[in-house]
Design an enzyme around this catalytic site. Structure first.
Site, mmCIF file in Angstrom:
data_model
loop_
_atom_site.group_PDB
_atom_site.id
_atom_site.type_symbol
_atom_site.label_atom_id
_atom_site.label_comp_id
_atom_site.label_asym_id
_atom_site.label_seq_id
_atom_site.Cartn_x
_atom_site.Cartn_y
_atom_site.Cartn_z
ATOM 1 N NE ARG A 108 -3.617 -1.601 2.638
ATOM 2 C CZ ARG A 108 -4.667 -1.008 3.143
ATOM 3 N NH1 ARG A 108 -4.522 0.022 3.933
ATOM 4 N NH2 ARG A 108 -5.861 -1.433 2.880
ATOM 5 C CB SER A 176 6.005 -6.946 6.942
ATOM 6 O OG SER A 176 5.330 -5.734 6.804
ATOM 7 C CG ASP A 229 4.278 -5.866 9.683
ATOM 8 O OD1 ASP A 229 5.272 -6.231 10.352
ATOM 9 O OD2 ASP A 229 3.471 -6.673 9.182
HETATM 10 MG MG MG Z 1 0.545 -5.802 6.567
#
Ligand code: MG
Ligand code: ADP
Length: 492
Positions: A108, A176, A229
């Site tokens: 994102r 992440s 994250d």
């Molecule tokens: Mg995530």
């Protein structure tokens, strides 16, 4: 009953037939058929049982490993990575900042406008699915793809934000995967997890790789903060609630971060942070313990995975794997107990064909004749005409696997609360603790989420349980990265 009479038949057949080996095979086949799906389910339930006593052993083991990982580099399966975040957002941050959140399934891009009063004025995001070939290709292709999306995002911005062009846009990069952080804005990849495997990237600085790709794609942005994250979620949570001290991700993978006292980190030789605190990225997905209820299905899943022997806890609790464990159990039921009829449905042999969202949909089926289960079995596995009792078994397997995963996640959380002394009365008081939770599994798998909550309460007891809250921190990881970019801005 069925078992006994079949067994007698086999013995009878053995007496008539002369060829020993043939008899053995015949006996095996028939006796295998004697196993019912209910037997396999019962055994599964026993192997996956997570009574409170076991969960306590697991949380104690988690606490022990946390200590070991903080004591020395490589001292534990838990990397307990130092995040270089020693100041969480205060709510006073101001300005426009960007974040790029690369998880396991999607990435994102988002933009936030911070107004300095713990509020986020404006927020816009784009979500893009990572094409699977890029997960196992080369790093340049992956980062070029991401940078190209960033370029598009910026190009589509309104004039108001285009005016910022005179000043370099600042970006928080949520990445992440396990990274050995070198500073707040640099770090090298330790290894891939969650279905990614790009060997040449291991050991490289992820920020440099992104910066090079941004240059190639003509994006003028500076990465001000590189965060996991979990660390982003912790920062995002803290921005609006000062009691947030722990963050847990239950998405494609699973991980946790928390605020540790700098003095409790023997392996940290850097300057003592003013706050006296440091955020630790646990990388708890790699936790393992002899107390974990590991089954034959977990072992075979691990052996067939891209990272055998690693991320054992993650493979038992997270979204990437729950559906696959379910598939493996159903395959055994099909092969050994003819759950779906005389032939084993071919699709059921395809790894990762059954995804956790489908498992969740079946688990939550409230129709009296389990219509959703029937349609998922048909659509995903091409299994039609299932009986109601077969569908009930499928739901029960979903329940066993989700319950085990959720209860183990709760035990992990208890381990963190123990390590930080938040699980008991301290100086006559019980500290308020808020745990920021995020990830698609936690967000969408209601039964799983409720089970994490109930189990944590069960483990903590009423008195402490009242003071510990789980909150869903939607998009926390991206927003948190933007907040950390703000607090590490070159213009600040
Ligand atoms: Mg995530
Ligand atoms: P990431 O972990 O890749 O950053 P998310 O936090 O969005 O991404 O989590 C995506 C994961 O969440 C999926 O891989 C899937 O396992 C799980 N998930 C998504 N939707 C559902 C659902 N409806 N039910 C159960 N699990 C879901």
């Amino acid at each position: 009953m069925g078992k006994v009479s079949m067994g007698v038949t086999v013995v009878g057949a053995a007496a008539i037939c002369a060829a020993g080996a043939l008899i053995m095979r015949h006996r095996m086949r028939i006796s295998n058929r004697c196993v019912t799906a209910a037997d396999i389910l019962k055994e599964l339930e026993e192997k996956c049982a997570t009574p409170v006593s076991k969960l306590r052993q697991i949380s104690d083991a988690m606490t022990v490993e946390m200590h070991a990982g903080l004591a020395s580099e490589g001292g534990s399966k838990l990397k307990m990575l130092i995040s270089y975040v020693d100041n969480l957002p205060t709510g006073d941050e101001q300005g426009v900042f960007y974040a790029l959140d690369l998880g396991g399934t999607n990435f994102r891009v988002l933009r936030v406008q911070l107004t300095g009063k713990s509020s986020i004025e404006c927020q816009e995001f784009a979500e893009v699915t990572i094409p699977p070939p890029l997960m196992v290709g080369d790093s340049q292709a992956l980062f070029d793809y991401i940078a190209a999306e960033l370029a598009k995002f910026v190009a589509d911005e309104s004039e108001k934000f285009q005016l910022l062009a005179g000043r370099t846009r600042e970006l928080g990069f949520t990445f992440s995967f396990p990274v050995m952080q070198l500073s707040i804005d640099s770090g090298t990849l330790i290894r891939w997890t969650k279905g990614f495997s790009i060997e040449e990237m291991v050991g490289k600085d992820v920020v440099q790789e992104l910066a090079k790709a941004m240059k190639r794609q003509g994006v003028n942005m500076r990465v001000s903060a590189l965060v996991n994250d979990t660390v982003g979620t912790l920062a995002g949570g803290r921005y609006s609630n000062k009691d947030v001290a722990v963050a847990v991700i239950l998405g494609t993978g699973s991980n946790a971060a928390y605020v540790e006292r700098a003095q409790a980190i023997p392996k940290w030789h850097g300057p003592h942070p003013k706050s006296g605190e440091m955020v630790i990225n646990m990388e708890w997905g790699n936790f393992r313990s002899s107390h974990l209820p590991i089954t034959e299905y977990d072992n075979s899943l691990d052996a067939d995975s891209l990272n055998p022997g690693e991320q054992i806890f993650e493979k038992m609790i997270s979204g990437m794997y729950l559906g696959e464990i379910l598939r493996r159990v159903l395959l055994k039921m099909a092969e050994k107990a003819a759950l779906f009829g005389d032939t084993v449905p071919p699709k059921l042999k395809t790894q990762f064909i059954l995804r956790t969202p489908e498992m969740s949909a079946m688990h939550h089926d409230t129709t009296p004749d389990l219509k959703v289960v029937a349609s998922k079995l048909k659509d995903v596995l091409e299994i039609s005409d299932t009986s109601l009792s077969t569908r009930k078994i499928v739901v029960e397997v979903c329940n066993v696997m989700a319950t085990r995963g959720a209860r183990l996640a709760a035990a992990g959380i208890l381990g963190i609360l123990k390590k930080t002394g938040r699980d008991t009365v301290r100086d006559g008081e019980i500290p308020n603790t808020v745990i920021a939770m995020d990830g698609g599994l936690y967000e969408h798998y209601t039964e799983y989420r409720h089970c994490v909550e109930h189990t944590l309460n069960e483990l903590l007891g009423d008195e402490v349980g009242k003071q510990v809250k789980l909150t869903h921190s939607n998009d926390g990881s991206g927003i948190g990265a933007a907040l950390l970019a703000a607090s590490h801005s070159q213009y600040a």
